[in-house]
Write an enzyme that holds these catalytic residues in place. Structure first.
Site, PDB file in Angstrom:
ATOM      1  N   GLN A  49      -6.838  21.506   2.463  1.00 17.51           N
ATOM      2  CA  GLN A  49      -7.204  20.181   1.964  1.00 17.51           C
ATOM      3  C   GLN A  49      -7.974  20.333   0.652  1.00 17.51           C
ATOM      4  O   GLN A  49      -9.201  20.294   0.634  1.00 17.51           O
ATOM      5  CB  GLN A  49      -8.073  19.488   3.021  1.00 17.51           C
ATOM      6  N   PHE A  50      -7.255  20.476  -0.450  1.00 18.98           N
ATOM      7  CA  PHE A  50      -7.918  20.694  -1.739  1.00 18.98           C
ATOM      8  C   PHE A  50      -8.798  19.511  -2.133  1.00 18.98           C
ATOM      9  O   PHE A  50      -9.758  19.662  -2.892  1.00 18.98           O
ATOM     10  CB  PHE A  50      -6.904  21.009  -2.851  1.00 18.98           C
ATOM     11  N   THR A  51      -8.519  18.323  -1.612  1.00 22.49           N
ATOM     12  CA  THR A  51      -9.303  17.140  -1.986  1.00 22.49           C
ATOM     13  C   THR A  51     -10.748  17.202  -1.481  1.00 22.49           C
ATOM     14  O   THR A  51     -11.573  16.395  -1.912  1.00 22.49           O
ATOM     15  CB  THR A  51      -8.626  15.842  -1.493  1.00 22.49           C
TER      16      THR A  51
END
Length: 150
Positions: A78-80
């Site tokens: 989950q890069f966010t």
């Protein structure tokens, strides 16, 4: 590394209409990786995840770990989680690691977590459009950042 841990009664990840991972009781871990992350972050965070006492005991007190309750784990990249929102209304993801760094780090994280958990860990598919379903148990949701040890 940043992680959001959600204690779940069940969770699954679907890609292109196909369920690629599912668990019953356990943890859904959303994992954000940044360029500065390394083996020390992997070791510390995986140890924290398998030992964190957030499952209820017979007295309904959070006193058991995921290993104590023989729970499952799904890890979703989950890069966010590294979004910076200080300026403007469009988040910046400049701190999030690029795929050439993040993918091997994610795979190593899952491998180490499996060793510590003693069983297979479910995953999403890195970079895919994933549909994540969960039934949050509690609800219990905890955020951890290896850079601040919070």
């Amino acid at each position: 590394m940043r992680a959001v841990l959600q204690r779940v009664s069940k969770a699954s990840v679907t890609v292109d209409g196909k369920v690629v991972s599912s668990i019953q009781k356990g943890l859904l871990v959303l994992l954000g990786i940044e360029d500065a992350d390394g083996q020390e972050d992997i070791d510390w965070l995986t140890n924290k995840i398998v030992n964190l006492r957030i499952f209820n005991d017979e007295n309904n007190i959070m006193n058991h770990s995921v290993t104590d309750v023989d729970g499952g784990i799904i890890v979703v990249s989950q890069f966010t989680l590294h979004a910076q929102t200080k300026k403007g209304n469009r988040p910046s993801y400049i701190k999030a690691a690029q795929p050439d760094v993040a993918i091997p780090m994610y795979e190593k994280f899952v491998q180490v977590l499996e060793q510590k958990l003693g069983k297979k860990v479910g995953t999403g598919i890195f970079g895919a459009d994933m549909k994540v379903e969960l039934l949050n148990d509690g609800p219990v949701t905890i955020t951890i950042d290896t850079k601040t040890k919070e």
